[in-house]
Design a protein around this motif. Structure first.
Motif, PDB file in Angstrom:
ATOM      1  N   GLY A 362       8.608  -4.193  -3.324  1.00  0.00           N
ATOM      2  CA  GLY A 362       8.925  -5.548  -3.778  1.00  0.00           C
ATOM      3  C   GLY A 362       8.632  -5.808  -5.233  1.00  0.00           C
ATOM      4  O   GLY A 362       8.992  -6.860  -5.765  1.00  0.00           O
ATOM      5  N   ASN A 363       7.992  -4.847  -5.908  1.00  0.00           N
ATOM      6  CA  ASN A 363       7.645  -5.040  -7.325  1.00  0.00           C
ATOM      7  C   ASN A 363       8.775  -4.514  -8.200  1.00  0.00           C
ATOM      8  O   ASN A 363       8.715  -3.434  -8.752  1.00  0.00           O
ATOM      9  N   GLY A 399      -2.072 -13.296  -9.577  1.00  0.00           N
ATOM     10  CA  GLY A 399      -1.218 -14.435  -9.876  1.00  0.00           C
ATOM     11  C   GLY A 399       0.215 -14.068 -10.208  1.00  0.00           C
ATOM     12  O   GLY A 399       1.001 -14.930 -10.613  1.00  0.00           O
ATOM     13  N   TYR A 400       0.582 -12.800 -10.007  1.00  0.00           N
ATOM     14  CA  TYR A 400       1.937 -12.359 -10.339  1.00  0.00           C
ATOM     15  C   TYR A 400       2.880 -12.457  -9.154  1.00  0.00           C
ATOM     16  O   TYR A 400       4.094 -12.308  -9.321  1.00  0.00           O
ATOM     17  N   PHE A 401       2.337 -12.685  -7.957  1.00  0.00           N
ATOM     18  CA  PHE A 401       3.147 -12.616  -6.745  1.00  0.00           C
ATOM     19  C   PHE A 401       2.969 -13.886  -5.922  1.00  0.00           C
ATOM     20  O   PHE A 401       1.868 -14.422  -5.813  1.00  0.00           O
ATOM     21  N   SER A 402       4.076 -14.359  -5.332  1.00  0.00           N
ATOM     22  CA  SER A 402       4.007 -15.529  -4.455  1.00  0.00           C
ATOM     23  C   SER A 402       3.540 -15.136  -3.062  1.00  0.00           C
ATOM     24  O   SER A 402       2.998 -15.962  -2.334  1.00  0.00           O
ATOM     25  N   ASP A 419      -0.097   4.938   7.224  1.00  0.00           N
ATOM     26  CA  ASP A 419       0.369   4.616   5.881  1.00  0.00           C
ATOM     27  C   ASP A 419       0.221   3.124   5.662  1.00  0.00           C
ATOM     28  O   ASP A 419       0.436   2.320   6.583  1.00  0.00           O
ATOM     29  N   LEU A 420      -0.140   2.750   4.457  1.00  0.00           N
ATOM     30  CA  LEU A 420      -0.228   1.334   4.086  1.00  0.00           C
ATOM     31  C   LEU A 420       0.913   1.008   3.137  1.00  0.00           C
ATOM     32  O   LEU A 420       1.181   1.747   2.191  1.00  0.00           O
ATOM     33  N   THR A 421       1.578  -0.117   3.395  1.00  0.00           N
ATOM     34  CA  THR A 421       2.625  -0.598   2.505  1.00  0.00           C
ATOM     35  C   THR A 421       2.237  -1.984   1.995  1.00  0.00           C
ATOM     36  O   THR A 421       2.024  -2.903   2.793  1.00  0.00           O
ATOM     37  N   VAL A 422       2.109  -2.081   0.700  1.00  0.00           N
ATOM     38  CA  VAL A 422       1.780  -3.363   0.066  1.00  0.00           C
ATOM     39  C   VAL A 422       3.099  -4.056  -0.262  1.00  0.00           C
ATOM     40  O   VAL A 422       3.844  -3.611  -1.135  1.00  0.00           O
ATOM     41  N   ASN A 423       3.415  -5.118   0.466  1.00  0.00           N
ATOM     42  CA  ASN A 423       4.646  -5.871   0.241  1.00  0.00           C
ATOM     43  C   ASN A 423       4.342  -7.082  -0.629  1.00  0.00           C
ATOM     44  O   ASN A 423       3.506  -7.922  -0.269  1.00  0.00           O
ATOM     45  N   VAL A 424       4.989  -7.144  -1.764  1.00  0.00           N
ATOM     46  CA  VAL A 424       4.773  -8.263  -2.688  1.00  0.00           C
ATOM     47  C   VAL A 424       6.107  -8.941  -2.959  1.00  0.00           C
ATOM     48  O   VAL A 424       7.168  -8.325  -2.896  1.00  0.00           O
ATOM     49  N   VAL A 425       6.034 -10.224  -3.228  1.00  0.00           N
ATOM     50  CA  VAL A 425       7.198 -11.000  -3.664  1.00  0.00           C
ATOM     51  C   VAL A 425       6.870 -11.536  -5.048  1.00  0.00           C
ATOM     52  O   VAL A 425       5.948 -12.352  -5.202  1.00  0.00           O
ATOM     53  N   GLU A 426       7.577 -11.052  -6.030  1.00  0.00           N
ATOM     54  CA  GLU A 426       7.272 -11.431  -7.405  1.00  0.00           C
ATOM     55  C   GLU A 426       7.686 -12.872  -7.673  1.00  0.00           C
ATOM     56  O   GLU A 426       8.634 -13.387  -7.089  1.00  0.00           O
ATOM     57  N   LYS A 427       6.944 -13.501  -8.551  1.00  0.00           N
ATOM     58  CA  LYS A 427       7.288 -14.850  -8.983  1.00  0.00           C
ATOM     59  C   LYS A 427       7.331 -14.860 -10.505  1.00  0.00           C
ATOM     60  O   LYS A 427       6.743 -13.987 -11.163  1.00  0.00           O
TER      61      LYS A 427
END
Length: 766
Positions: A362-363, A399-402, A419-427
């Motif tokens: 997501g990044n 503070g970069y992700f919603s 496995d670890l998956t870091v899911n981010v939604v950028e803002k």
């Protein structure tokens, strides 16, 4: 060649379904020599040819004719399809549906037109698409659904279809929105232990008040009602009512479509007391350690929150040892005869797991390293729940992700690996702000800000801030690299120019400060950071009207311009649940500034402590304490422009901003070298605002003073004494920033004090 057409051998769309059942329409099979299409206007012939189940050279029969008609109708492009046979030529006669040329809305005030157009597009009605009466009906229902979601049940939609040239139509949706449906009654039936008014007070929905235009708490929403029912259920389950249940919920809309009645039927059940807690299953031989995590207490009423808290603590503790799939179940053993319940905590740690790899998703803009360097869980290490949670929190605090979430996936064929998956939604992390504000202390202020918190996806911040008012003006350039070193040491650079005047009239004296600083932040623990810095600062006293004698004395000793070399060390810890509208948590910061060289040589230190304690859902107690201390270094006098000031918002309300402490012979406040400030507040949602915490009112008690060596300049013998005040105020997280309004009455004051009963400011947080 001229072909004769035989009407009895033509097939209409309506009769096509009867091909198989009636021999009246039967066509003798023949080999198709040619296929012609008639009636096309905008549809490409290729679209029809590709869809036909029959080709030139194929044998045509009734079954293929029926299939062709069904297929062409399925395209949704035609309102009539016929197949005619002329000899061995197949003629496809079509009548195209009109195309939607334009969609317009009349009378829509509640919604932006683009929102409605998107809603219609989702049901298949949009500019350039074929017009279908069935789609039109769905579009009207969708519009009504949109209005129902806003509690506008009386909304009426009338559609006008206007044919225009080239077989197109314009659609006009005329909406009479009507008045919003409001909740006129909320009833709770079946309660015996708690009063109905007490239970209704738990709800965010209500029957309205004079502030409902702002909170919209009387607007019915299914989602809000479900949330309120869960709040009601939690209220009972945390007070011992283990078998509480909501039997039914009725929402009735009156015939006028503007009044809604809500009835909630409940069964409270009996109140149960915990008789004991037992542990069963595999606790890794650490039973005593797990028992220490139990917050359920025998002899107290059953509390679902404590049960959930305990089971979560167990699974989290299991995860600290690598057991990512541990299961903990709280099984109640109910003794209804004595209204007692024993809880059995059954644990199955399952299997221990390693973290094989960590993925970031997501990044699109932010570099992977910016996320990965915040992780405290490493690849090829035991799965550790505490480290994973800490890692998620650290990424979120950037503070970069919603949104930030971590998913755990089992590795196929390897039951001991995940496995670890870091899911981010950028803002968007860049901000451009233009604004204006007014305060009783600073007067009119204009502001401009340009800041990028995540410049080029690197995690670095760049910014410029400009603030201006008649008493305070500033321009600041800043940049921060949060990982100046691989160990997480941050580096900040600031360059600033500030002009301060105690009065709005520019003919009065001013302080002009210019300088720059370099600061490093060293993380000593996961929650504590210590800051070290150094700077160079020049302060100029610009003489003018009412220049205090102490300022003139400083000019006589050092001249109008003083140079300082401040060295700083600071520490901060912020555990509040919100920086703007906190309800719980603690905030502390300390800072020391030492200037060992230059014209101004001094030592200055400050400390602030805040505590927020939630009393219940409505009330929050808040405490704030500030201390300030300054002293001269060596044989130099303490620079007067480094004095502390008190009074007004953020200090002792009810007294004019910056008016407390020693004064010049002219009566001008010159501040002091010591400051103490204590504030206590009781906050509650504003009457009529439900449980909305963005608009709150508060009662307060303030105590404080500013004191210190005055060199014989103070004309008030009580200058160093404590002042205090009480009052009420309003706190509002407005679109332009936090706004604080206070009405204060001094309860300890002295002759000559400058009283200001009503004070307000945009931008303060306590």
């Amino acid at each position: 060649m001229q072909f004769n057409r035989f009407p009895l051998r033509s097939v209409s769309a309506v009769a096509s379904l009867l091909f198989a059942a009636s021999t009246a329409w039967a066509v003798n099979p023949f080999t198709v020599r040619d296929i012609r299409i008639e009636g096309l206007q905008r549809v490409e012939p290729g679209t029809v040819f590709v869809s036909l189940p029959v080709r030139v050279g194929d044998i045509y029969n009734d079954e293929k004719g029926s299939s062709a008609i069904r297929t062409l109708f399925g395209l949704g492009l035609f309102k009539d399809v016929r197949i005619e046979v002329s000899g061995d030529v197949l003629v496809i006669v079509v009548e195209e549906r009109p195309t939607v040329a334009d969609v317009e809305f009349v009378g829509t005030k509640e919604f932006d037109k683009d929102v409605l157009k998107k809603a219609l597009r989702d049901v298949g009605l949009a500019d350039g698409r074929p017009f279908d009466k069935a789609q039109l009906d769905r579009a009207e229902q969708e519009l009504k659904r949109q209005y129902i979601n806003r509690s506008l049940y009386a909304a009426d939609v009338v559609t006008t279809v206007t044919p225009i040239e080239r077989n197109r139509v314009n659609l006009t949706f005329t909406v009479v929105e009507g008045d919003p449906a409001k909740i006129s009654e909320i009833r709770i039936v079946g309660n015996k232990v708690f009063g109905e008014s007490t239970l209704r007070g738990l709800f965010d929905l209500d029957t309205g008040g004079w502030l409902s235009w702002y909170t919209k708490s009387d607007r019915y929403s299914r989602a809000k009602l479900n949330a309120d029912i869960e709040t009601l259920r939690s209220y009972y389950l945390t007070r011992g009512y283990l078998e509480f249940k909501v039997d039914s919920t009725q929402v009735a809309i009156l015939p006028n479509k503007t009044d809604i009645g809500i009835t909630i039927n409940i069964t409270e059940g009996e109140r149960f007391v915990v008789s004991g807690v037992k542990l069963e299953g595999n606790f890794l031989g650490k039973d005593d350690e797990f028992k220490s995590l139990v917050t359920i207490r025998p002899g107290q009423a059953y509390n679902a929150d404590e049960v959930a808290k305990t089971t979560k603590a167990f699974t989290d503790y299991f995860s600290n040892f690598g057991f990512a799939f541990a299961r903990v179940e709280a099984r109640p053993e109910i003794d209804r005869a004595n209204n007692r319940v024993a809880l059995v905590l059954q644990a199955d740690p399952s299997r221990r797991a390693y973290v094989r790899k960590i993925n970031v998703a997501g990044n699109n803009r932010t570099r992977d390293v910016v996320v990965r360097r915040e992780f405290r869980q490493f690849e090829a290490s035991w799965y550790d729940g505490d480290k994973i949670k800490l890692s998620r929190d650290r990424v979120d605090r950037l503070g970069y992700f919603s949104q930030v979430g971590i998913e755990t996936q089992e590795v196929p064929g390897s039951p001991d690996q995940v496995d670890l998956t870091v899911n981010v939604v950028e803002k968007p992390t860049g901000s451009l702000s233009l604004g204006a504000g007014f305060s009783s202390g600073d007067g009119l202020g204009l502001s401009f800000g340009l800041k990028q918190e995540n410049a080029f996806g690197s995690g670095n911040s760049l910014g410029v801030q400009i603030n201006t008012s008649k008493v305070n003006r500033a321009i600041v350039f800043s940049t921060t690299d949060p990982y100046f070193t691989e160990d997480g040491v941050s580096r900040s650079i600031d360059v600033y120019h500030r002009t301060t005047s105690p009065y709005q009239d520019q003919s009065y004296y001013q302080l002009v400060t210019s300088g720059g600083s370099l600061r490093f932040g060293v993380p000593f623990t996961e929650t504590d950071t210590v800051y070290f810095g150094a700077g160079l600062e020049q302060t100029t006293i610009v003489p003018g009207t009412l220049l205090p004698t102490s300022y003139q004395a400083h000019i006589d000793e050092f001249g109008p311009t003083s140079l300082a070399v401040p060295l700083t060390i600071g520490w901060s810890r912020d555990r509040r649940d919100s920086a703007l509208a906190p309800n719980s948590g603690r905030y502390q910061r300390a800072n020391a500034e030492w200037s060992p060289a230059g014209d101004a040589r001094y030592l200055r230190a400050t400390y602030q402590y805040q505590e927020f304690i939630p009393i219940n859902k409505q009330f929050t107690a808040a405490f704030n304490g500030e201390l300030g201390w300054g002293a001269a270094v060596g044989d130099r006098s303490y620079p007067v422009f480094k004095n502390f000031y008190g009074g007004g918002l953020g200090s002792v309300r009810g007294f004019e901003q910056g008016s407390l402490g020693p004064r010049d012979v002219s009566g001008t406040s010159v501040g002091g070298t010591r400051k103490v400030n204590l504030n206590a507040e009781l906050l509650t949602p504003f009457p009529g605002a439900g449980n909305d915490r963005t608009l709150r009112m508060y009662a307060f008690l303030d105590v404080g003073s500013v004191s210190g060596p005055d060199g014989g300049l103070a004309i008030n013998e009580n200058a160093n004494s404590l002042r205090s005040s009480v009052g009420v105020g309003i706190s509002w997280i407005s679109p332009v920033g936090p706004l604080r309004l206070a009405f204060a009455k001094p309860i300890k004051k002295y002759d000559g004090d400058k009283i200001q009963t009503l004070q307000f400011q945009i931008g303060t947080t306590f």
